[in-house]
Design a protein around this motif. Structure first.
Motif, short mmCIF file in Angstrom:
data_model
loop_
_atom_site.label_atom_id
_atom_site.label_comp_id
_atom_site.label_asym_id
_atom_site.label_seq_id
_atom_site.Cartn_x
_atom_site.Cartn_y
_atom_site.Cartn_z
N ILE A 113 0.84 -1.20 0.00
CA ILE A 113 0.00 0.00 0.00
C ILE A 113 0.87 1.25 0.00
O ILE A 113 0.63 2.21 -0.76
CB ILE A 113 -0.94 -0.01 1.22
CG1 ILE A 113 -1.95 -1.15 1.08
CG2 ILE A 113 -1.66 1.32 1.35
CD1 ILE A 113 -2.87 -1.30 2.28
N ALA A 114 1.91 1.26 0.86
CA ALA A 114 2.79 2.43 0.93
C ALA A 114 3.52 2.65 -0.38
O ALA A 114 3.62 3.79 -0.88
CB ALA A 114 3.78 2.25 2.08
N ASN A 115 4.05 1.58 -0.98
CA ASN A 115 4.75 1.72 -2.26
C ASN A 115 3.81 2.14 -3.38
O ASN A 115 4.19 2.91 -4.28
CB ASN A 115 5.44 0.40 -2.63
CG ASN A 115 6.57 0.06 -1.68
OD1 ASN A 115 7.12 0.93 -1.02
ND2 ASN A 115 6.93 -1.22 -1.60
N GLY A 116 2.56 1.65 -3.33
CA GLY A 116 1.59 2.06 -4.33
C GLY A 116 1.26 3.54 -4.23
O GLY A 116 1.13 4.23 -5.25
N ARG A 117 1.13 4.05 -3.01
CA ARG A 117 0.87 5.48 -2.84
C ARG A 117 2.03 6.31 -3.36
O ARG A 117 1.83 7.34 -4.03
CB ARG A 117 0.64 5.78 -1.35
CG ARG A 117 -0.65 5.19 -0.80
CD ARG A 117 -0.69 5.25 0.72
NE ARG A 117 -1.97 4.76 1.24
CZ ARG A 117 -2.20 4.54 2.54
NH1 ARG A 117 -1.24 4.74 3.44
NH2 ARG A 117 -3.38 4.10 2.93
N LEU A 118 3.25 5.87 -3.06
CA LEU A 118 4.42 6.58 -3.57
C LEU A 118 4.47 6.53 -5.09
O LEU A 118 4.78 7.53 -5.75
CB LEU A 118 5.69 5.95 -2.97
CG LEU A 118 7.02 6.54 -3.45
CD1 LEU A 118 7.13 8.01 -3.07
CD2 LEU A 118 8.19 5.76 -2.86
N ALA A 119 4.15 5.37 -5.67
CA ALA A 119 4.20 5.23 -7.13
C ALA A 119 3.16 6.11 -7.81
O ALA A 119 3.41 6.66 -8.90
CB ALA A 119 3.99 3.77 -7.51
N MET A 120 1.98 6.29 -7.19
CA MET A 120 0.96 7.16 -7.79
C MET A 120 1.44 8.60 -7.85
O MET A 120 1.20 9.31 -8.84
CB MET A 120 -0.35 7.04 -7.01
CG MET A 120 -1.10 5.75 -7.24
SD MET A 120 -2.75 5.71 -6.49
CE MET A 120 -2.34 5.29 -4.78
N MET A 121 2.11 9.04 -6.80
CA MET A 121 2.68 10.40 -6.83
C MET A 121 3.82 10.49 -7.84
O MET A 121 3.94 11.47 -8.58
CB MET A 121 3.18 10.77 -5.43
CG MET A 121 2.12 10.77 -4.35
SD MET A 121 0.83 12.00 -4.66
CE MET A 121 1.78 13.52 -4.48
N ALA A 122 4.64 9.43 -7.89
CA ALA A 122 5.82 9.47 -8.77
C ALA A 122 5.43 9.49 -10.23
O ALA A 122 6.02 10.24 -11.03
CB ALA A 122 6.72 8.27 -8.47
#
Length: 657
Positions: free
Chosen positions: A411-420
């Motif tokens: 979940i945390a990596n997915g949130r970061l990837a959406m911003m990235a």
């Protein structure tokens, strides 16, 4: 000149009335006889030269400072020196309660403020002390209620018997009506008794509220007393905020000290144990999507979040991997298109054939409809036929001990990837490259300079290589117009730098030429000093400026490429010479920036002097007027005024009549 000065003084007073925080300047309310005579001479001289319209208007505006000195106390500063005006806010009245200048109403509010502050301090103490100490024995023997049986905080309201609350009410009423009376002629908060017998039986309270008959006395030292009273007001304000916070914590958590773990009815608690609640933010829902406490809506949003996060992680990998590796061979043999021919990012849309896009859409649809289908009975994103890392049909299972940790990481990596990926899209769209080389963003309004603007590029910004024009003044201007604008800016900056130096020179007491011309020591206030100068001296200054303007405009014209270079430095120095001794461009930037600062500075000094009477005298005193350097001051002249340094401010004897 007098009518003009009166109008300026009225305008200055009106502006001062609108000012919210007024500086705590201490100035003498009287002017020395010699200075008053100088003012009178200046006014007489100005009246005799009333034909000079420009000088008359100028002196009329500056005369406000003289009239202000004669009226040191104004109603607009009614409450700026009251108790409670303390750093860092100073006189703080955002609601404008005291803007009407009503002293009686201000007195009433101050009395109420102090009373509420004292009650709040006692209330906070009552909250705190009971956590560490309780009286022994019974609170109510008839009801068999001990002090230790009464809980702390709001819960005590249900334990204390009604007769106890009645006693509290009676005691508070007696204190308010007779024992702690506020006499209107006393300062706010200075209480005394209101009993029968007038002065015989009544008494006042001293330090810490000790009654007079017990030896309570007011603090004798006025400075210590003022400090203690200010501390009481500040502590009372803090206590009023603190007790309200304690009430909220107590009411929501059931504990006087607000253990939020006990606030089980919080709308934020419904999903606080779900995956994704991680440090440092914890349960983060600033838009309040979960306030409805709808589990179905929460599950749908979590499923969408996981799907978008997974797609975004794939998209980020798709941006990164092609920078280091491409598949060998052909992407489309029929078109002769190789994998290496397809660029990274948005540019790939124009290279991949239509049949390739159709294949991608069909593949994504198959996965969505048949491979990974959401099951409402399972956790969001948990597909029956998918195993560890999404391997189809679950051939590899995630370790049970680390499953929750890895799901939270997903979940945390997915949130970061959406911003990235959004950032990559912006970089790609603006710069033309997937990795955003901003030097390629030629259409940026911060980068595109016209040929005319290039004439002053590299000067005037916060950094030496910047072009800084936030107001867009140079837009649509020709090269000649832009150069003239820079020349005017530099001229104003130079005049302002000289004005600031002259201002502090006069404020420090060094105005020997003017003193000699008038025959007496003039005022240190630069605006007042100017009104004391004879008209002949002012005309000399004006004529000198006109001569300099004429010489630099018609006789020794500066170069057309640098109309601000009135001394001709560009004909002597080689600007582009690579040498540690060549600091010409750096010096140009320093002059420009210092000039801008000086323009702001002189404007602020004049406004501060006209509105408040503070001409920056402390800036020229040793240690900026700190008490530690008082021994450096020395009385000068019959009025024993202070000058900045020992021996400064020589007073010329009056001219022989």
């Amino acid at each position: 000149m007098a009518p003009s000065s009166s109008k300026s003084a009225v305008a200055a007073a009106a502006l001062a009335g609108c000012a919210f925080v007024l500086p705590n300047t201490q100035r003498s309310t009287q002017t020395a006889p010699t200075r008053r005579s100088g003012v009178a001479q200046a006014e007489t001289s100005a009246s005799s030269h009333s034909g000079s319209a420009a000088i008359g208007i100028t002196l009329g505006a500056l005369g406000a400072a003289v009239l202000r000195a004669r009226h040191a106390k104004t109603t607009t500063k009614a409450f700026e020196n009251e108790l409670g005006v303390q750093p860092p806010l100073g006189f703080w009245d955002p609601a404008g309660l005291s803007s009407d200048g009503d002293a009686r109403e201000f007195y009433r509010r101050r009395v109420v403020e102090i009373k509420h502050g004292r009650v709040s301090m006692l209330a906070c103490t009552g909250y705190i002390v009971q956590e560490f100490f309780r009286f022994p024995g019974f609170l109510s023997p008839s009801s068999e209620i001990k002090f230790t049986d009464v809980p702390n905080g709001l819960a005590a309201a249900t334990k204390v018997p009604a007769v106890g609350w009645f006693q509290y009410t009676v005691f508070c009423g007696i204190c308010d009506l007779w024992l702690m009376h506020q006499v209107p002629t006393n300062p706010p908060g200075k209480l005394c008794t209101r009993l029968f017998g007038e002065e015989t039986t009544n008494y006042e309270y001293g330090f810490l509220g000790l009654p007079g008959y017990l030896g309570g006395k007011a603090i004798a030292d006025p400075e210590v007393k003022k400090k203690k009273l200010n501390a009481e007001i500040a502590n009372g304000r803090l206590a009023m905020m603190a007790i309200i916070g304690m009430f909220f914590q107590d009411g929501l958590t059931g504990s006087a000290w607000g253990d939020w773990a006990n606030y089980t009815e919080s709308p934020l608690r419904a999903f606080e144990s779900e995956l994704g609640v991680q440090p440092p933010v914890g349960f983060w829902d600033p838009l309040g999507f979960t306030k409805t406490d709808d589990a179905a809506s929460f599950r749908r949003r979590r499923y969408v979040e996981l799907k978008h996060g997974r797609v975004a992680m794939f998209a980020c990998l798709g941006y990164i991997v092609p920078e280091y590796y491409r598949w060998p061979g052909d992407l489309s043999p029929s078109l002769g298109l190789k994998f290496s021919d397809v660029p990274t990012g948005f540019a790939a849309f124009s290279k991949v054939p239509l049949s390739g896009w159709a294949q991608m859409v069909a593949f994504a649809g198959t996965v969505e409809l048949f491979q990974y289908v959401d099951d409402p009975k399972r956790a969001p994103g948990d597909f029956e036929n998918a195993g560890f890392l999404g391997i189809p049909n679950g051939f590899v299972k995630a370790p049970a001990a680390t499953k929750e940790k890895k799901l939270a990481a997903e979940i945390a990596n997915g949130r970061l990837a959406m911003m990235a990926i959004i950032g990559m899209f912006f970089q790609n769209g603006l710069t033309g490259e997937a990795w955003g080389d901003w030097s390629l963003y030629t259409d940026s309004p911060l980068r595109a300079l016209t040929p005319a603007q290039e004439a002053i590029a590299g000067t005037g910004g916060p950094f030496p290589e910047d072009f800084w024009d936030p107001a867009g003044i140079t837009n649509g201007k020709s090269k000649e117009e832009i150069l003239n604008l820079r020349a005017m800016e530099l001229k104003h900056g130079r005049v302002a730098m000289l004005a600031v130096l002259g201002w502090f020179h006069v404020a420090a007491g060094y105005h020997i030429i003017g003193d000699y011309a008038v025959g007496e020591h003039l005022d240190n206030n630069p605006l007042v000093n100017l009104t004391q100068m004879p008209m002949g001296g002012i005309w000399q200054v004006v004529f000198t400026i006109m001569c300099l303007e004429w010489v630099t405009t018609y006789v020794c014209k500066p170069p057309a490429e640098k109309p601000w270079d009135i001394l001709g430095w560009s004909d002597i120095l080689i600007e582009d010479e690579k040498s540690i001794w060549n600091q010409f461009r750096k010096a140009e930037n320093q002059e420009l920036n210092n000039g801008r600062l000086a323009m702001m500075g002189i404007t602020g000094l004049i406004a501060q002097d006209v509105l408040f009477g503070d001409f920056g005298e402390a800036a020229v005193l040793p240690c900026f007027g700190a008490a530690a350097c008082k021994e450096l001051f020395s009385p000068v002249g019959p009025e024993a005024t202070t000058e900045p340094f020992l021996g400064a401010g020589f007073i010329y004897p009056p001219l022989a009549q």
